[in-house]
Scaffold this motif. Sequence first.
Motif, PDB file in Angstrom:
ATOM      1  N   GLY A  44       1.506   3.320  -3.663  1.00 15.24           N
ATOM      2  CA  GLY A  44       0.695   2.178  -3.692  1.00 15.24           C
ATOM      3  C   GLY A  44       1.667   0.971  -3.146  1.00 15.24           C
ATOM      4  O   GLY A  44       2.842   1.043  -2.884  1.00 15.24           O
ATOM      5  N   GLY A  45       1.053  -0.281  -3.604  1.00 18.53           N
ATOM      6  CA  GLY A  45       1.803  -1.616  -3.040  1.00 18.53           C
ATOM      7  C   GLY A  45       1.875  -1.568  -1.541  1.00 18.53           C
ATOM      8  O   GLY A  45       1.110  -1.356  -0.745  1.00 18.53           O
ATOM      9  N   ILE A  47       2.866  -0.718   2.039  1.00 23.77           N
ATOM     10  CA  ILE A  47       2.750   0.621   2.847  1.00 23.77           C
ATOM     11  C   ILE A  47       3.050   0.389   4.270  1.00 23.77           C
ATOM     12  O   ILE A  47       2.686  -0.434   4.737  1.00 23.77           O
ATOM     13  N   CYS A  48       3.487   1.312   4.819  1.00 25.91           N
ATOM     14  CA  CYS A  48       3.403   1.411   6.183  1.00 25.91           C
ATOM     15  C   CYS A  48       1.754   1.803   7.111  1.00 25.91           C
ATOM     16  O   CYS A  48       1.282   2.636   6.534  1.00 25.91           O
ATOM     17  N   ASP A  49       1.390   0.926   7.674  1.00 27.41           N
ATOM     18  CA  ASP A  49       0.114   1.060   8.152  1.00 27.41           C
ATOM     19  C   ASP A  49      -0.337   2.398   8.899  1.00 27.41           C
ATOM     20  O   ASP A  49      -1.569   2.567   9.169  1.00 27.41           O
ATOM     21  N   GLN A  50       0.625   2.756   9.436  1.00 27.34           N
ATOM     22  CA  GLN A  50       0.530   4.096  10.409  1.00 27.34           C
ATOM     23  C   GLN A  50       0.698   5.416   9.688  1.00 27.34           C
ATOM     24  O   GLN A  50       0.240   6.328  10.217  1.00 27.34           O
ATOM     25  N   CYS A  51       1.513   5.249   8.599  1.00 31.25           N
ATOM     26  CA  CYS A  51       1.732   6.553   7.975  1.00 31.25           C
ATOM     27  C   CYS A  51       1.560   6.627   6.376  1.00 31.25           C
ATOM     28  O   CYS A  51       1.631   7.638   5.701  1.00 31.25           O
ATOM     29  N   GLY A  52       1.174   5.621   5.824  1.00 30.14           N
ATOM     30  CA  GLY A  52       1.283   5.247   4.339  1.00 30.14           C
ATOM     31  C   GLY A  52       2.643   5.371   3.400  1.00 30.14           C
ATOM     32  O   GLY A  52       2.498   5.247   2.367  1.00 30.14           O
ATOM     33  N   ALA A  53       3.614   5.606   4.348  1.00 33.54           N
ATOM     34  CA  ALA A  53       4.872   5.439   3.451  1.00 33.54           C
ATOM     35  C   ALA A  53       5.288   4.140   2.671  1.00 33.54           C
ATOM     36  O   ALA A  53       4.762   3.059   3.228  1.00 33.54           O
ATOM     37  N   PRO A  54       5.728   4.207   1.632  1.00 36.57           N
ATOM     38  CA  PRO A  54       5.961   2.978   0.761  1.00 36.57           C
ATOM     39  C   PRO A  54       6.874   2.246   1.509  1.00 36.57           C
ATOM     40  O   PRO A  54       8.102   2.903   2.122  1.00 36.57           O
ATOM     41  N   LEU A  55       6.785   0.750   1.282  1.00 29.41           N
ATOM     42  CA  LEU A  55       7.883  -0.077   2.074  1.00 29.41           C
ATOM     43  C   LEU A  55       8.319  -0.965   0.923  1.00 29.41           C
ATOM     44  O   LEU A  55       7.708  -1.041  -0.184  1.00 29.41           O
ATOM     45  N   PRO A  56       9.585  -1.392   0.854  1.00 32.97           N
ATOM     46  CA  PRO A  56      10.238  -2.162  -0.215  1.00 32.97           C
ATOM     47  C   PRO A  56       9.644  -3.620   0.051  1.00 32.97           C
ATOM     48  O   PRO A  56       9.123  -4.136   1.103  1.00 32.97           O
ATOM     49  N   GLY A  57       9.458  -4.614  -1.073  1.00 33.79           N
ATOM     50  CA  GLY A  57       9.040  -5.968  -0.760  1.00 33.79           C
ATOM     51  C   GLY A  57       7.574  -6.107  -1.141  1.00 33.79           C
ATOM     52  O   GLY A  57       6.957  -5.072  -1.538  1.00 33.79           O
ATOM     53  N   SER A  59       3.914  -7.166   0.084  1.00 31.40           N
ATOM     54  CA  SER A  59       2.845  -7.642   1.348  1.00 31.40           C
ATOM     55  C   SER A  59       2.300  -8.973   1.089  1.00 31.40           C
ATOM     56  O   SER A  59       1.835  -9.269   0.256  1.00 31.40           O
ATOM     57  N   GLY A  60       2.558  -9.785   2.210  1.00 30.68           N
ATOM     58  CA  GLY A  60       1.803 -10.915   2.448  1.00 30.68           C
ATOM     59  C   GLY A  60       0.580 -10.969   3.079  1.00 30.68           C
ATOM     60  O   GLY A  60      -0.196 -12.020   3.858  1.00 30.68           O
ATOM     61  N   GLY A  61      -0.069  -9.669   3.185  1.00 29.04           N
ATOM     62  CA  GLY A  61      -1.050  -9.527   3.934  1.00 29.04           C
ATOM     63  C   GLY A  61      -1.120  -9.108   5.622  1.00 29.04           C
ATOM     64  O   GLY A  61      -1.772  -8.937   6.280  1.00 29.04           O
ATOM     65  N   ASP A  62       0.315  -9.254   6.025  1.00 28.05           N
ATOM     66  CA  ASP A  62       0.537  -8.693   7.466  1.00 28.05           C
ATOM     67  C   ASP A  62       0.525  -7.192   7.466  1.00 28.05           C
ATOM     68  O   ASP A  62       0.825  -6.497   6.357  1.00 28.05           O
ATOM     69  N   VAL A  63       0.444  -6.623   8.864  1.00 25.57           N
ATOM     70  CA  VAL A  63       0.431  -5.077   8.899  1.00 25.57           C
ATOM     71  C   VAL A  63       1.904  -4.894   9.067  1.00 25.57           C
ATOM     72  O   VAL A  63       2.510  -5.370  10.073  1.00 25.57           O
ATOM     73  N   LEU A  64       2.416  -3.756   8.335  1.00 26.16           N
ATOM     74  CA  LEU A  64       3.819  -3.522   8.306  1.00 26.16           C
ATOM     75  C   LEU A  64       3.742  -2.026   8.599  1.00 26.16           C
ATOM     76  O   LEU A  64       2.968  -1.059   8.527  1.00 26.16           O
ATOM     77  N   PHE A  65       5.159  -1.956   9.272  1.00 27.52           N
ATOM     78  CA  PHE A  65       5.524  -0.491   9.842  1.00 27.52           C
ATOM     79  C   PHE A  65       6.843   0.047   9.313  1.00 27.52           C
ATOM     80  O   PHE A  65       7.595  -0.686   9.301  1.00 27.52           O
TER      81      PHE A  65
END
Length: 244
Positions: A44-45, A47-57, A59-65
């Motif tokens: 949750g929180g 995540i990468c938009d293409q695989c769903g892996a969690p990311l640190p930090g 989210s400010g609403g940007d699409v992250l990978f």
Amino acid sequence: MPLLDRLQTALNAIYPARCLTCGEIVDSDFGLCGPCWRDTSFIGGTICDQCGAPLPGLSGGDVLFCDSCLQSTRPWVQGRAALLYANTGRKLVLALKHGDRQEIARPAGRWMTTAARPVLQPDTLIAPVPLHWRRRIRRRYNQSALLARAMARESGHLCCVDLLQRYRATPTLDGLGREERCKTLENAIRLNPARRDVVRDRPVLLVDDVMTSGATLAAATEACHSAGSGPVCVVTLARVAKDT
């Protein structure tokens, strides 16, 4: 107390609900006990938009990978995963895949539907990644098909379990790198000719138990695209990911 309620109470006394992982008594069927729940890494929180892996930090609403998706072009549009492939998540995947624990598909389908709701369109067709028929005979079922059916029941979307065919048997992908996996899966998956009209111009959600490199999901996505499908998204029960 109504008769059905009395019967259910009697059955619960004889056959109490057990934790999916360790077998401890729990309050309801298809649940996890407290320690196993705490040991399950739900994603949750951020995540990468293409695989769903969690990311640190945050989210400010940007699409992250994630790094893997930045390094490898994915043929699908978006991807989600319910759990990390670690601890209880790994135990659940292996029990479903190799331990004939088909009852795990029911709660897993609920978790996966929750994760996939942002990528589900009203007319999305849910379809599992296929198994070759020889492997399906040995295992007796396709775990991805069980998950796809569970998601269809949970979400109300149409499920087509035979949309794709794995017409060429491939060796196990364990231990192979991404390039080797992609080469092994080349031309191994195709659309079922009888389902061509079902998929044409329609969004598809591909379902699998676990994503490692994404090579299998990529091959299945390309098979959908070759048949004229709409945009393809993917969802897995678990995602193999680096520590974040």
